[in-house]
Scaffold this motif. Structure first.
Motif, PDB file in Angstrom:
ATOM      1  N   ARG A  67       7.954   1.498   2.512  1.00  0.00           N
ATOM      2  CA  ARG A  67       6.611   1.818   2.955  1.00  0.00           C
ATOM      3  C   ARG A  67       6.565   3.287   3.360  1.00  0.00           C
ATOM      4  O   ARG A  67       7.413   3.753   4.111  1.00  0.00           O
ATOM      5  CB  ARG A  67       6.205   0.948   4.142  1.00  0.00           C
ATOM      6  CG  ARG A  67       6.327  -0.548   3.885  1.00  0.00           C
ATOM      7  CD  ARG A  67       5.784  -1.310   5.077  1.00  0.00           C
ATOM      8  NE  ARG A  67       5.866  -2.739   4.853  1.00  0.00           N
ATOM      9  CZ  ARG A  67       6.847  -3.511   5.315  1.00  0.00           C
ATOM     10  NH1 ARG A  67       7.804  -2.966   6.026  1.00  0.00           N
ATOM     11  NH2 ARG A  67       6.862  -4.797   5.073  1.00  0.00           N
ATOM     12  N   GLY A  72      -0.891   3.660   2.118  1.00  0.00           N
ATOM     13  CA  GLY A  72      -2.091   3.027   2.637  1.00  0.00           C
ATOM     14  C   GLY A  72      -3.026   4.142   3.071  1.00  0.00           C
ATOM     15  O   GLY A  72      -3.291   5.066   2.329  1.00  0.00           O
ATOM     16  N   TYR A  95       7.408   0.398  11.394  1.00  0.00           N
ATOM     17  CA  TYR A  95       6.927  -0.266  10.180  1.00  0.00           C
ATOM     18  C   TYR A  95       7.402   0.470   8.936  1.00  0.00           C
ATOM     19  O   TYR A  95       7.591  -0.132   7.878  1.00  0.00           O
ATOM     20  CB  TYR A  95       5.404  -0.328  10.233  1.00  0.00           C
ATOM     21  CG  TYR A  95       4.732  -0.854   8.988  1.00  0.00           C
ATOM     22  CD1 TYR A  95       4.674  -2.216   8.720  1.00  0.00           C
ATOM     23  CD2 TYR A  95       4.128   0.014   8.082  1.00  0.00           C
ATOM     24  CE1 TYR A  95       4.041  -2.704   7.590  1.00  0.00           C
ATOM     25  CE2 TYR A  95       3.491  -0.458   6.947  1.00  0.00           C
ATOM     26  CZ  TYR A  95       3.452  -1.821   6.710  1.00  0.00           C
ATOM     27  OH  TYR A  95       2.822  -2.287   5.587  1.00  0.00           O
ATOM     28  N   TYR A  96       7.593   1.785   9.045  1.00  0.00           N
ATOM     29  CA  TYR A  96       7.957   2.589   7.890  1.00  0.00           C
ATOM     30  C   TYR A  96       9.455   2.793   7.746  1.00  0.00           C
ATOM     31  O   TYR A  96       9.907   3.539   6.883  1.00  0.00           O
ATOM     32  CB  TYR A  96       7.270   3.962   7.967  1.00  0.00           C
ATOM     33  CG  TYR A  96       5.765   3.861   8.065  1.00  0.00           C
ATOM     34  CD1 TYR A  96       4.999   3.547   6.948  1.00  0.00           C
ATOM     35  CD2 TYR A  96       5.111   4.060   9.277  1.00  0.00           C
ATOM     36  CE1 TYR A  96       3.621   3.447   7.033  1.00  0.00           C
ATOM     37  CE2 TYR A  96       3.731   3.952   9.367  1.00  0.00           C
ATOM     38  CZ  TYR A  96       2.992   3.651   8.240  1.00  0.00           C
ATOM     39  OH  TYR A  96       1.635   3.534   8.331  1.00  0.00           O
ATOM     40  N   GLN A 164       2.056  -8.426   5.168  1.00  0.00           N
ATOM     41  CA  GLN A 164       2.247  -7.087   4.616  1.00  0.00           C
ATOM     42  C   GLN A 164       1.816  -6.007   5.594  1.00  0.00           C
ATOM     43  O   GLN A 164       2.406  -4.925   5.635  1.00  0.00           O
ATOM     44  CB  GLN A 164       1.464  -6.965   3.309  1.00  0.00           C
ATOM     45  CG  GLN A 164       1.688  -5.661   2.561  1.00  0.00           C
ATOM     46  CD  GLN A 164       1.084  -5.696   1.170  1.00  0.00           C
ATOM     47  OE1 GLN A 164       1.166  -6.702   0.468  1.00  0.00           O
ATOM     48  NE2 GLN A 164       0.468  -4.604   0.753  1.00  0.00           N
ATOM     49  N   GLY A 165       0.811  -6.286   6.400  1.00  0.00           N
ATOM     50  CA  GLY A 165       0.321  -5.284   7.339  1.00  0.00           C
ATOM     51  C   GLY A 165       1.181  -5.108   8.567  1.00  0.00           C
ATOM     52  O   GLY A 165       1.109  -4.072   9.229  1.00  0.00           O
ATOM     53  N   SER A 412       3.814  -1.191   1.462  1.00  0.00           N
ATOM     54  CA  SER A 412       2.436  -1.211   1.943  1.00  0.00           C
ATOM     55  C   SER A 412       1.403  -1.095   0.838  1.00  0.00           C
ATOM     56  O   SER A 412       0.253  -1.502   1.025  1.00  0.00           O
ATOM     57  CB  SER A 412       2.226  -0.061   2.944  1.00  0.00           C
ATOM     58  OG  SER A 412       2.522   1.183   2.325  1.00  0.00           O
ATOM     59  N   HIS A 413       1.776  -0.567  -0.344  1.00  0.00           N
ATOM     60  CA  HIS A 413       0.758  -0.285  -1.354  1.00  0.00           C
ATOM     61  C   HIS A 413       0.527  -1.433  -2.330  1.00  0.00           C
ATOM     62  O   HIS A 413      -0.290  -1.308  -3.233  1.00  0.00           O
ATOM     63  CB  HIS A 413       1.148   0.971  -2.145  1.00  0.00           C
ATOM     64  CG  HIS A 413       2.431   0.817  -2.915  1.00  0.00           C
ATOM     65  ND1 HIS A 413       3.658   0.983  -2.318  1.00  0.00           N
ATOM     66  CD2 HIS A 413       2.674   0.505  -4.209  1.00  0.00           C
ATOM     67  CE1 HIS A 413       4.608   0.794  -3.222  1.00  0.00           C
ATOM     68  NE2 HIS A 413       4.033   0.499  -4.375  1.00  0.00           N
ATOM     69  N   ARG A 595      -2.671   0.466   7.495  1.00  0.00           N
ATOM     70  CA  ARG A 595      -1.319   0.199   7.024  1.00  0.00           C
ATOM     71  C   ARG A 595      -1.244   0.072   5.491  1.00  0.00           C
ATOM     72  O   ARG A 595      -0.284   0.527   4.871  1.00  0.00           O
ATOM     73  CB  ARG A 595      -0.795  -1.087   7.653  1.00  0.00           C
ATOM     74  CG  ARG A 595      -0.396  -0.932   9.143  1.00  0.00           C
ATOM     75  CD  ARG A 595       0.968  -0.333   9.273  1.00  0.00           C
ATOM     76  NE  ARG A 595       1.377  -0.108  10.642  1.00  0.00           N
ATOM     77  CZ  ARG A 595       1.992  -1.009  11.407  1.00  0.00           C
ATOM     78  NH1 ARG A 595       2.182  -2.240  10.962  1.00  0.00           N
ATOM     79  NH2 ARG A 595       2.386  -0.696  12.623  1.00  0.00           N
ATOM     80  N   CYS A 596      -2.224  -0.581   4.882  1.00  0.00           N
ATOM     81  CA  CYS A 596      -2.125  -0.946   3.464  1.00  0.00           C
ATOM     82  C   CYS A 596      -3.187  -0.303   2.582  1.00  0.00           C
ATOM     83  O   CYS A 596      -3.158  -0.503   1.358  1.00  0.00           O
ATOM     84  CB  CYS A 596      -2.209  -2.468   3.307  1.00  0.00           C
ATOM     85  SG  CYS A 596      -1.004  -3.379   4.294  1.00  0.00           S
TER      86      CYS A 596
END
Length: 741
Positions: A67, A72, A95-96, A164-165, A412-413, A595-596
């Protein structure tokens, strides 16, 4: 400290770039401590594969796709009116972090295939065709399509976006929205564990039939007239209690009341003969459970070994196994379809499957027993609509945490809405197409036996293990087609079992990862990826042995009727309310967009907020009413056990919500409120007592009710001075804390 010792083993690994910024060394006496400079955090990603927002997720280097902000809308500024939970999500850069290979998909295709494997299982082969037959044939498609559009697909999008988020398991994902909601995730964990226990047993039945199909002649279960005997006696080893209804007379020769017809030691026809003579026979079930079936236990362990091997190394092994366990069943379904529609009498079977009966969608109808005779009870028309909604919920595997777990492995994508649409459509098309293959074979069986289709259709597992095997015996090359069918059934079941078990392992892994900073045992378990799946398989597999006795079918019906239906429908209601009302639909859409790069549309927002909770709540209420009127079993202690399996986790979930604070440190506890302010001396005790009980079980103590100074300082450091000041104002206006002080 993390800079000295490194991140906990098994957690998301991040190199220096991921940790962000340069390091400077500060001396304190003889100890040098590394201190992070306050610079923007830049997540790491594999240098061999530059990230791109337009990439579909394929990793040419074979490494997990990471991510990256910008895929996002990571550059979004946190809204000024955002709640504390949203501010924490915007401030959270973990998250990343680079994820280990066992916790990330290497391609979007792998994720889609794995999600389809979770949704498409054994129930798709028998449940959907049977429900079409019992609910107006093609007319059932109308409420079915409405339910998949307005309930199944929106909830699928919600769970995918949630996983996913947040990039976390169900417990972590719901806890990110609000710490109180972790109890809801553990409720789903409990339901998933119960379903996994008996699901493995059903797969062992399919394995037994698959092994029996490996013969040059006609398999034993496919011999004409032998299919019910094989399933009921050889597989389940059932027993029956037969009694004479009147003590004044009995058939000649006289037979004492309470005669026991033991199907395991006499011919199957003897039980039918008892019914012809006037005896009343019922399944011994819970009254004679017997010992463990050693053959069944062996097959049960083989199935567990297969699933364990595929989950052993997380997505590292799943990305290979899923390419085998999912495509092959579809090849077999196509073969069975073309073979079925070319059989003599297939048209009659398809007629029962597709002939619409629109009247039953809006008019009540009379209930029929297994022999097709009226029972005198009326079935409300609304039951068909509720059956369609419940089937969608059951079919897509919603509420069990599998979708949240699998989508948490996504970068995220990945397109959330497109992936959800593909999986939902694939699930529905599989059910409809499988119905053509199933009923064309049943039509052939009815033509060969000279009866109507409704006389050969069996409900539940009987359709798969009795009706269809008997049809295979009448075909040319019966062993070949029986082998193909049960091979397909086993692969579909294993792909679903993998998703169930992976969700359990992921949830426990994330909890142990959080504990690894303070527990050396938790750190050791997480650092060795092979330990946790083995421990989980033991904890889930040992209770599953209870289903390897002659009462297996009764226990499966009991657990499926209480846990699978009632708990999952409540979990669905909880997820809708958690996102739309507890966290806030506006805030959830903002977080997913941040996020996404995807903002759920107004239709999804409406379903999540109003339509979904109302429909599932109605489904739950009507289901409770039906269960009270027609219980799964008449054995009191067994019925109590079944309901306790559903009620105990539910009570725990509610208690967790009451006892824990939200992101602002606020509690729902009534502890600390002055009783005199609520009640007068003349208030009846039956009114005061419930409040006292709630206060007892939700009491936190002043040290937990107050938000400490250090907590306020950490919030101000993380979220900024304004958010800390707002939290302090909320604390001062909180009547619970004011009364404590």
């Amino acid at each position: 400290m993390e800079e000295l010792n490194g991140p906990p083993a098994g957690s998301r690994q991040a190199n220096g770039g991921a940790n962000g910024g340069d390091m400077e060394t500060v001396g304190q006496g003889d100890v040098e401590i590394s201190v992070r400079q306050d610079v923007p955090r830049v997540p790491s990603f594999p240098s061999e594969e530059p990230p791109s927002p337009g990439d579909v997720g394929q990793s040419t280097s074979g490494l997990p796709v990471q991510r990256v902000p910008g895929q996002g809308e990571g550059g979004m500024i946190c809204p000024e009116d955002a709640i504390t939970g949203v501010k924490k999500i915007f401030a959270d850069q973990s998250y990343y972090d680079t994820k280990v290979e066992t916790q990330a998909w290497t391609s979007r295709t792998t994720f889609i295939l794995a999600s389809i494997g979770c949704a498409v299982g054994v129930g798709n082969i028998w449940r959907f065709p049977y429900m079409c037959y019992r609910n107006g044939g093609a007319a059932f498609m109308i409420p079915y399509l409405i339910s998949i559009t307005t309930l199944g697909y929106p909830l699928f999008v919600l769970e995918t976006a949630l996983g996913q988020g947040t990039g976390k398991s169900p417990v972590g994902a719901l806890g990110t929205l609000c710490p109180r909601l972790k109890g809801l995730a553990w409720l789903g964990f409990s339901a998933n564990a119960c379903i996994t226990c008996y699901y493995m047993v059903v797969l062992s039945w399919a394995l037994k039939y698959l092994i029996a199909s490996c013969t040059m002649g006609t398999p034993e279960f496919a011999i004409e007239g032998n299919a019910p005997y094989y399933f009921q006696h050889v597989m389940l080893d059932k027993r029956y209690f037969c009694t004479w209804p009147s003590r004044e007379s009995s058939p000649s020769p006289p037979t004492p009341t309470g005669v026991r017809y033991d199907v395991g030691s006499v011919e199957w026809q003897d039980k039918d003969r008892a019914l012809e003579l006037g005896y009343v026979c019922e399944n011994a079930g819970f009254l004679d459970e017997g010992a463990l079936n050693t053959d069944q236990v062996g097959l049960f362990l083989i199935v567990w070994s297969i699933v364990l091997a595929m989950v052993f190394m997380g997505t590292k092994s799943l990305k290979y196994s899923i390419y085998v366990t999912l495509p092959l069943p579809y090849v077999v379904i196509v073969i069975m379809f073309f073979r079925g529609v070319t059989l003599d009498g297939a048209g009659e079977g398809l007629k029962y499957y597709l002939t619409p009966n629109i009247d039953i969608l809006f008019n009540d109808r009379e209930e029929l027993n297994s022999a097709g005779e009226p029972t005198g009870k009326m079935i409300p028309a609304v039951n068909i609509w509720l059956s369609a909604a419940s089937h969608i919920f059951y079919s897509l595997g919603l509420g069990q945490g599998m979708l949240i777990t699998y989508s948490s492995y996504n970068p995220s994508h990945y397109p959330i809405q497109a992936n959800s649409l593909i999986v939902s459509a694939a699930n529905s098309l599989t059910e409809i197409f499988g119905g053509f293959a199933t009923f064309s074979i049943l039509g052939y069986l009815a033509k060969k036996k000279g009866v109507t289709v409704d006389e050969v259709v069996a409900g539940g597992p009987g359709l798969v293990f009795e009706s269809l095997p008997e049809a295979f015996g009448l075909m040319p090359a019966p062993a070949f087609f029986a082998f193909l069918f049960f091979f397909m059934l086993l692969l579909l079941g294993i792909s679903s079992a993998i998703g169930m078990f992976e969700s359990i392992v992921c949830t426990i892994r994330n909890q142990l990862t959080d504990m690894s900073a303070t527990s050396r045992t938790a750190e050791r378990i997480v650092s060795r990826h092979w330990i946790l799946p083995i421990l989980c398989s033991i904890l889930i597999g040992v209770p599953g042995l209870l289903f390897c006795r002659r009462s297996a079918e009764q226990w499966i019906d009991l657990v499926d009727g209480t846990v699978s239906f009632f708990l999952l429908s409540l979990i669905g209601v909880g997820e809708f309310l958690a996102v739309s009302w507890v966290f806030g639909i506006k805030h959830f859409r903002t977080v997913i967009q941040h996020r996404c790069g995807y903002r759920p549309d107004a239709f999804l927002a409406f379903v999540w907020t109003y339509w979904g909770p109302a429909l599932l709540l109605a489904l739950f209420i009507f289901g409770i009413a039906g269960a009270v009127e027609s219980p799964v079993t008449n054995v009191p202690w067994a019925l109590c056990v079944g309901w306790l399996l559903a009620i105990v986790p539910l009570v725990f979930s509610i208690q967790y919500y009451l006892r824990h604070p939200n992101h602002d440190g606020e509690h729902l506890s009534v502890h600390g409120l002055r009783t005199k302010a609520l009640f007068s001396d003349s208030t009846p005790s039956y009114i005061r007592t419930p409040f006292r009980i709630v206060a007892l079980f939700t009491a936190q103590g002043k040290d937990k009710m107050d938000v400490s100074e250090s907590t306020r300082e950490s919030e101000m450091t993380t979220l900024g001075p304004s958010s800390g000041h707002e939290q302090e104002k909320k604390q001062q206006s909180n009547p619970l804390i004011a009364n404590q002080e």
